[in-house]
Design a protein around this motif. Structure first.
Motif, mmCIF file in Angstrom:
data_model
loop_
_atom_site.group_PDB
_atom_site.id
_atom_site.type_symbol
_atom_site.label_atom_id
_atom_site.label_comp_id
_atom_site.label_asym_id
_atom_site.label_seq_id
_atom_site.Cartn_x
_atom_site.Cartn_y
_atom_site.Cartn_z
ATOM 1 N N ARG A 50 -3.374 -5.820 -6.098
ATOM 2 C CA ARG A 50 -3.594 -7.269 -5.997
ATOM 3 C C ARG A 50 -2.671 -8.042 -6.934
ATOM 4 O O ARG A 50 -2.143 -9.095 -6.584
ATOM 5 C CB ARG A 50 -5.054 -7.596 -6.313
ATOM 6 C CG ARG A 50 -5.375 -9.059 -6.120
ATOM 7 C CD ARG A 50 -6.846 -9.334 -6.485
ATOM 8 N NE ARG A 50 -7.236 -10.627 -6.027
ATOM 9 C CZ ARG A 50 -7.915 -10.888 -4.926
ATOM 10 N NH1 ARG A 50 -8.336 -9.907 -4.165
ATOM 11 N NH2 ARG A 50 -8.220 -12.108 -4.585
ATOM 12 N N THR A 53 1.696 -6.813 -6.062
ATOM 13 C CA THR A 53 2.335 -6.777 -4.748
ATOM 14 C C THR A 53 2.276 -8.158 -4.118
ATOM 15 O O THR A 53 1.403 -8.967 -4.436
ATOM 16 C CB THR A 53 1.646 -5.754 -3.812
ATOM 17 O OG1 THR A 53 0.295 -6.153 -3.574
ATOM 18 C CG2 THR A 53 1.689 -4.352 -4.397
ATOM 19 N N GLU A 55 1.450 -10.978 -1.532
ATOM 20 C CA GLU A 55 0.202 -11.156 -0.783
ATOM 21 C C GLU A 55 0.331 -10.780 0.690
ATOM 22 O O GLU A 55 -0.665 -10.564 1.372
ATOM 23 C CB GLU A 55 -0.337 -12.580 -0.930
ATOM 24 C CG GLU A 55 0.539 -13.652 -0.342
ATOM 25 C CD GLU A 55 -0.010 -15.046 -0.588
ATOM 26 O OE1 GLU A 55 0.225 -15.917 0.266
ATOM 27 O OE2 GLU A 55 -0.657 -15.261 -1.629
ATOM 28 N N ASN A 56 1.559 -10.664 1.199
ATOM 29 C CA ASN A 56 1.775 -10.253 2.585
ATOM 30 C C ASN A 56 2.149 -8.775 2.709
ATOM 31 O O ASN A 56 2.526 -8.324 3.791
ATOM 32 C CB ASN A 56 2.866 -11.114 3.222
ATOM 33 C CG ASN A 56 2.444 -12.567 3.314
ATOM 34 O OD1 ASN A 56 1.330 -12.871 3.740
ATOM 35 N ND2 ASN A 56 3.306 -13.463 2.882
ATOM 36 N N LYS A 58 2.063 -4.815 3.239
ATOM 37 C CA LYS A 58 1.300 -3.895 4.082
ATOM 38 C C LYS A 58 1.168 -2.571 3.347
ATOM 39 O O LYS A 58 2.146 -2.010 2.886
ATOM 40 C CB LYS A 58 2.007 -3.659 5.419
ATOM 41 C CG LYS A 58 1.904 -4.787 6.385
ATOM 42 C CD LYS A 58 2.496 -4.378 7.709
ATOM 43 C CE LYS A 58 2.544 -5.538 8.668
ATOM 44 N NZ LYS A 58 3.252 -5.170 9.890
ATOM 45 N N THR A 70 -8.537 -3.725 1.420
ATOM 46 C CA THR A 70 -8.624 -5.093 1.935
ATOM 47 C C THR A 70 -9.544 -5.948 1.066
ATOM 48 O O THR A 70 -9.195 -7.071 0.695
ATOM 49 C CB THR A 70 -9.122 -5.088 3.387
ATOM 50 O OG1 THR A 70 -8.213 -4.331 4.189
ATOM 51 C CG2 THR A 70 -9.225 -6.494 3.943
ATOM 52 N N SER A 73 -8.147 -5.733 -2.959
ATOM 53 C CA SER A 73 -6.755 -6.129 -3.196
ATOM 54 C C SER A 73 -6.315 -7.317 -2.354
ATOM 55 O O SER A 73 -5.268 -7.895 -2.608
ATOM 56 C CB SER A 73 -5.820 -4.958 -2.906
ATOM 57 O OG SER A 73 -6.189 -3.829 -3.653
ATOM 58 N N ARG A 75 -5.131 -7.203 0.655
ATOM 59 C CA ARG A 75 -3.866 -6.824 1.276
ATOM 60 C C ARG A 75 -4.131 -6.250 2.661
ATOM 61 O O ARG A 75 -5.209 -5.729 2.942
ATOM 62 C CB ARG A 75 -3.113 -5.786 0.430
ATOM 63 C CG ARG A 75 -2.688 -6.279 -0.944
ATOM 64 C CD ARG A 75 -1.690 -7.440 -0.836
ATOM 65 N NE ARG A 75 -1.307 -7.969 -2.119
ATOM 66 C CZ ARG A 75 -1.880 -8.997 -2.726
ATOM 67 N NH1 ARG A 75 -2.896 -9.622 -2.164
ATOM 68 N NH2 ARG A 75 -1.447 -9.431 -3.895
#
Length: 163
Positions: A50, A53, A55-56, A58, A70, A73, A75
């Protein structure tokens, strides 16, 4: 009779507290001396994702961790505990069971930014991805016939990265 009921209630309460009080993200264990140790690696890893990385981003991992990634984080994951499309899970299994160049190609094809692999290591955590590896091979082989489970067996042991 009252004493037996009291002991049963006490034992049941203690057993329930031990079995259900720790969420699966934060685990506890007992050391050899009986003291309790908290294993917080999952939550720390999800927090790192979180904080470090995009925010988009994968994330590719085995499906077991999808909801946790999900939720903790925030993500996007490729597969989670509700993935109905077996080809998606099989593709992740194929990547996990492949040698690095092929796994990299699959990750690029899927637009993966990060790969999360759980390794029990020194903590002797038996629920890691190494213990789930044959399921990755089996599920991957169910969709991709070039993944053959027997190719992953050596001299009485399992080996990774055969394809």
């Amino acid at each position: 009779m009252g004493f037996i009921c009291y002991m049963f209630l006490t034992h049941s309460t203690w057993t329930g507290a031990e079995a259900y009080s720790s969420p699966s993200v934060v685990m506890s264990a007992k050391r050899g001396d009986g003291s309790k140790v908290i294993i917080d690696d999952y939550r720390e890893a999800y927090y790192w994702l979180r904080q470090n990385t995009d925010e988009n981003a994968k994330i590719m991992s085995w499906w077991d961790y999808g909801y946790q990634i999900t939720g903790f984080s925030n993500r996007t994951v490729l597969v989670d505990n509700n993935t109905w499309n077996n080809t998606h899970i099989a593709t992740v299994g194929r990547a996990m069971a492949s040698r690095e160049p092929e796994a990299y190609r699959i990750c690029r094809m899927l637009d993966v930014d990060y790969v999360l692999v759980i390794f029990g290591g020194m903590a002797h955590y038996s629920g890691d991805d190494i213990s789930k590896f044959l399921w990755m091979v089996r599920i991957g082989g169910g969709v991709f016939p070039d993944i053959v489970e027997s190719d992953y067996f050596g001299q009485g042991s399992v080996r990774s990265g055969c394809t």
